[in-house]
Design an enzyme around this catalytic site. Sequence first.
Site: not given
Ligand code: GLA
Length: 429
Positions: A160, A210, A231
């Site tokens: 991430d 994305g 998200d």
């Molecule tokens: C981001 C990701 C989520 C999750 C959080 C965890 O927001 O997009 O899917 O993994 O981090 O902190």
Amino acid sequence: MRIAASLSVAVLGFASLIAAQAPTAPKVPAAKAAAAPAVAQTPPMGWNSWNFFFEKVTDKNIRDSADQIVASGMKDAGYIYVNIDDTWEGQRDANGVLRTNAKFPDMKALADYVHSKGLKIGIYSGPGPKTCAGYEGSLGHEEQDARMYAEWGIDYLKYDLCSFIPDVMMKQAPNDKAAQMKLMIAAYDKMDKALKATGRPIVFSLCQYGWDAVWEWAPSVGGNLWRTTGDIQPNWDRIYAILSQQSGLEKYARPGHWNDPDMLEVGNGKLSLEENRTHFSMWAMLAAPLLAGNDLPNMKPEIKAILTNRDVIAIDQDKLGRQAAHIYSDGEVEVWTRPLAGGAMAIAVMNAGDNRYSTHPFHLNLRRLGLADTQTGKDLWTGKAVELTDNMPLELASHDVLLVRVEKPVFAGKGAESAPAAAKPAVAK
Ligand code: GLA
């Protein structure tokens, strides 16, 4: 959570910056992109801790969820990965080895437990100094972390971007979007190489929301799946907004490489039964990873019935690996089709409208799908045979879906409108 919130703000700010600059993705070297991955030949299926537990997830939650995947029949239906999301991380020791925090006393023992159930286990990190929730990231420790994951027996990594944006991209290349993008791609490439060097097959899931046409370059850095959006949340508006962003990405999905419109919210929040069903149906049409995100030990029977609908899962997992295309809309009704192995086809008719019977007087136009006037198929939610005829009236409740599998579609001959995009051969860039 305060750190998480401020990081989100930083990330959101950066998102609008990127959107405004409309970057162009670099070309992926053909030989590299074509390398056949051994994992994710169909979209990964399993469960992830974030959408229900968020930062509260513990070792026990993971064990309980693994138990329930088996007990509920989800494992038999194909759910295999049990993925720990953010907030398992502790501090690094003097040798740079990342320790788990008190919620996860022994990761190797947890991985062994999940494996003992015949399941696989996933974990989460990021290329920056911190994760999205403000825990320790992998920056400068990529090889060390990858080796540790392999020693634990990890099968899946969600990586991430988060703090890599403000702490690396914006610091090292301020106001230079192209250079920032190169840094980001290099960071994903670095972890991919580190994972591959372990020799363990590990699904590599890119999470960078994305941006920067990730679908064009993710396969070149070993991405088996890549988030195509910010998200998800357990409400219809967010789910529908995400769905609407997927149209046009179908040419990038193929075995080993999938668009990821984010994890499932089926069974979360206040989604109605119709909304849960439509969310699941459309994610299956999109060949999306099916990562449930609900409270498995307290799953209601109707939610279990949705998540374990074998016919719908078979659409998602279809061996041809082609993602659905949005063929046409009529008012608030959308019609999507997905070509399936053996010449079969899935047709989804979805009522995105907010009024209970707003589809009235919608009529299904089979010609616009490239099909002849009569088709026989199976309604995948009633399980019954269904006949579709051109111009037939369909009434669907608000946010509900009709999902039909046509085993032997009869295509229209002369005089039909041109065949839909989804029926043409996929061309992956
Ligand atoms: C981001 C990701 C989520 C999750 C959080 C965890 O927001 O997009 O899917 O993994 O981090 O902190």
